[in-house]
Design a protein around this motif. Structure first.
Motif, mmCIF file in Angstrom:
data_model
loop_
_atom_site.group_PDB
_atom_site.id
_atom_site.type_symbol
_atom_site.label_atom_id
_atom_site.label_comp_id
_atom_site.label_asym_id
_atom_site.label_seq_id
_atom_site.Cartn_x
_atom_site.Cartn_y
_atom_site.Cartn_z
ATOM 1 N N TRP A 244 123.612 134.960 75.502
ATOM 2 C CA TRP A 244 125.042 134.648 75.434
ATOM 3 C C TRP A 244 125.922 135.885 75.480
ATOM 4 O O TRP A 244 127.055 135.819 75.940
ATOM 5 C CB TRP A 244 125.357 133.896 74.145
ATOM 6 N N SER B 290 130.332 139.246 77.626
ATOM 7 C CA SER B 290 130.379 137.806 77.862
ATOM 8 C C SER B 290 131.825 137.329 77.945
ATOM 9 O O SER B 290 132.660 137.698 77.116
ATOM 10 C CB SER B 290 129.666 137.062 76.725
ATOM 11 N N SER C 87 132.672 134.366 77.335
ATOM 12 C CA SER C 87 132.795 133.240 76.414
ATOM 13 C C SER C 87 133.110 133.723 75.004
ATOM 14 O O SER C 87 132.705 134.810 74.589
ATOM 15 C CB SER C 87 131.496 132.415 76.390
ATOM 16 N N ASP D 182 132.121 127.526 78.313
ATOM 17 C CA ASP D 182 132.348 128.854 78.872
ATOM 18 C C ASP D 182 131.048 129.611 79.142
ATOM 19 O O ASP D 182 131.069 130.680 79.755
ATOM 20 C CB ASP D 182 133.225 129.684 77.938
ATOM 21 N N LEU D 183 129.933 129.074 78.673
ATOM 22 C CA LEU D 183 128.641 129.704 78.928
ATOM 23 C C LEU D 183 127.978 129.170 80.195
ATOM 24 O O LEU D 183 126.856 129.552 80.518
ATOM 25 C CB LEU D 183 127.696 129.481 77.732
#
Length: 331
Positions: free
Chosen positions: A107, A126, A128, A263-264
Motif C-alpha cells: 500500500w 502512495s 491513497s 484509491d488503492l
C-alpha cells in the motif's frame, strides 16, 4: 529469545507463533479471546496473555520481560487510525533494546514502473490516504529501531478470508473464479509459512535495526497461471474470468468500507513486485514453497471439515483486526 506476538489469532500472527516456537523461542500470544487462540492453534508451548491492544496497561503486561514483539494487529480501513495507538502502545511497552517487527504490504508504494521490482529505499509515495498513513507508521517504527518487512499477497492453510481464499473455494467446486484486471499481468504471491519466516528473520540481527525489507513471492507468475494450479489441484477444469477494475471501483462507492480502499485500485492495474536482494543478503531469507506445492497444501487444508481447520503443521494467517480482502482490492 522471549517474543510476544500481538494479534496472534490472525493469519500472520498464528503463523509467526508457530515459526517462533519451532525456532526455539519463548512465545507469548497477546489476544483478546484466548479461547479462539486455543481453537486455532495446537501449540502447547505458548503463554497466552489476554487483553486489548488499545489498553496501554494490557499491552505493557503482555510485553513485560519480552525481548521482541512481532506486531500483527491491523485494524480495518474504517478504523485505520487506531493502528497508530496500537503501534505506539507496543513501542512504549517494549524494553529498551528490544526488537520490534512490523509487517508491511504494498500500500505504501505508488504505481511501479513496468517490469521494475520495488526494493527497500523505494519512495513511499502512495496516492491513497491509507497508504500514506501506513507509510507514516512505518517511518515511526524504523525511527525507533524497529524493522519493517513488506509482504506481497499471502495465501495458504489458515488464510481463511480474502480474494485468494474465495478463489480457492470456487475452484474446489468447479465454479468460475472472477479476478480483477488483466489475468496475464505479472504477479507474485507468498505462502504463509514463508511470510512468517520473513518476519522472524530480523530477530537478533543488528543490521536489521531500523531497516526496511521487501520479501518477494516465490517467483513471478500471473493470476491465470496461479488460479489454474488451484483448479488442477482441486481436480477441476480451470474456469477463470477477468473483472473490470473500473466496475469494481463503481461498486466500491456503494460500500462504506470499500470506498476507503478505492484509491488503492492502481495496485490492481500495476501490481508491485518486490526485490528480495537485501533480505536474502542480510538475513538469509528466501521463499521456500513453490506455487505448485503451496496450492496443493492449501487445497488439502480447505478440503478438511471446518471443525478440523485449526492450525496444523503448515497453517497460518489472519490478522486479528486485519482489513481482509473479501473484496477484490489489494491486501
Amino acid at each position: 529469545m522471549r517474543v510476544t506476538v500481538t494479534g496472534a489469532t490472525g493469519n500472520i500472527g498464528l503463523a509467526s507463533v508457530r515459526t517462533l516456537v519451532r525456532a526455539g523461542h519463548e512465545v507469548r500470544a497477546f489476544v483478546r479471546r484466548p479461547e479462539e487462540f486455543g481453537r486455532l492453534s495446537p501449540e502447547t508451548r505458548v503463554e497466552v496473555a489476554e487483553g486489548d491492544i488499545l489498553d496501554r496497561a494490557a499491552v505493557a503486561a503482555a510485553l513485560d520481560g519480552a525481548d521482541a514483539v512481532v506486531h500483527c494487529v491491523d485494524f480495518p480501513p474504517s478504523q485505520f487510525a487506531l493502528n497508530w495507538d496500537a503501534v505506539r502502545h507496543a513501542l512504549e511497552a517494549l524494553r529498551p533494546g528490544g526488537w520490534f517487527i512490523f509487517p508491511g504490504n504494498s500500500w505504501v508504494y505508488g504505481p511501479a514502473e513496468k517490469d521494475a521490482r520495488v526494493a527497500p529505499g523505494h519512495p513511499k509515495n502512495s496516492p491513497s490516504r491509507l497508504g500514506a498513513v501506513k507509510a507514516d507508521m512505518e517511518k515511526a517504527v524504523t525511527a525507533e529501531g524497529g524493522t519493517v518487512v513488506h509482504l506481497p499477497e499471502v495465501y495458504g492453510p489458515g488464510v481463511g478470508r480474502g480474494r485468494l481464499h474465495d478463489a480457492f473455494r470456487q475452484a474446489l467446486i468447479g465454479k468460475t473464479v472472477r479476478f480483477p484486471g488483466d489475468l496475464d499481468r505479472p504477479h507474485e504471491f507468498l505462502y504463509i509459512s514463508d511470510a512468517a519466516r520473513a518476519l522472524v528473520a530480523p530477530l537478533g540481527r543488528a543490521q536489521a535495526r531500523g531497516a526496511d525489507y521487501t520479501a518477494p513471492g516465490y517467483s513471478t507468475t500471473t493470476p491465470r497461471e496461479f488460479l489454474t494450479l488451484a483448479f488442477r489441484a482441486a481436480g477441476q477444469s480451470p474456469r477463470v474470468r477477468s473483472i473490470s477494475i473500473s466496475w469494481l471501483k463503481r461498486i466500491a462507492l456503494l460500500q462504506p468500507e470499500q470506498r476507503l480502499m478505492r484509491d488503492l485500485s492502481y495496485l490492481l492495474e500495476s501490481p508491485v513486485m518486490f526485490d528480495g536482494t537485501r533480505i536474502r543478503r542480510e538475513l538469509g531469507w528466501m521463499p521456500e514453497v513453490d506455487y505448485a506445492n503451496g496450492v496443493r497444501r492449501t487445497v488439502k487444508w480447505m478440503r478438511q471439515p471446518r471443525s478440523e481447520h485449526p492450525m496444523s503443521a503448515d497453517q497460518g494467517e489472519r490478522n486479528i483486526e486485519q482489513p481482509t480482502a473479501d473484496d477484490d482490492f489489494p491486501s
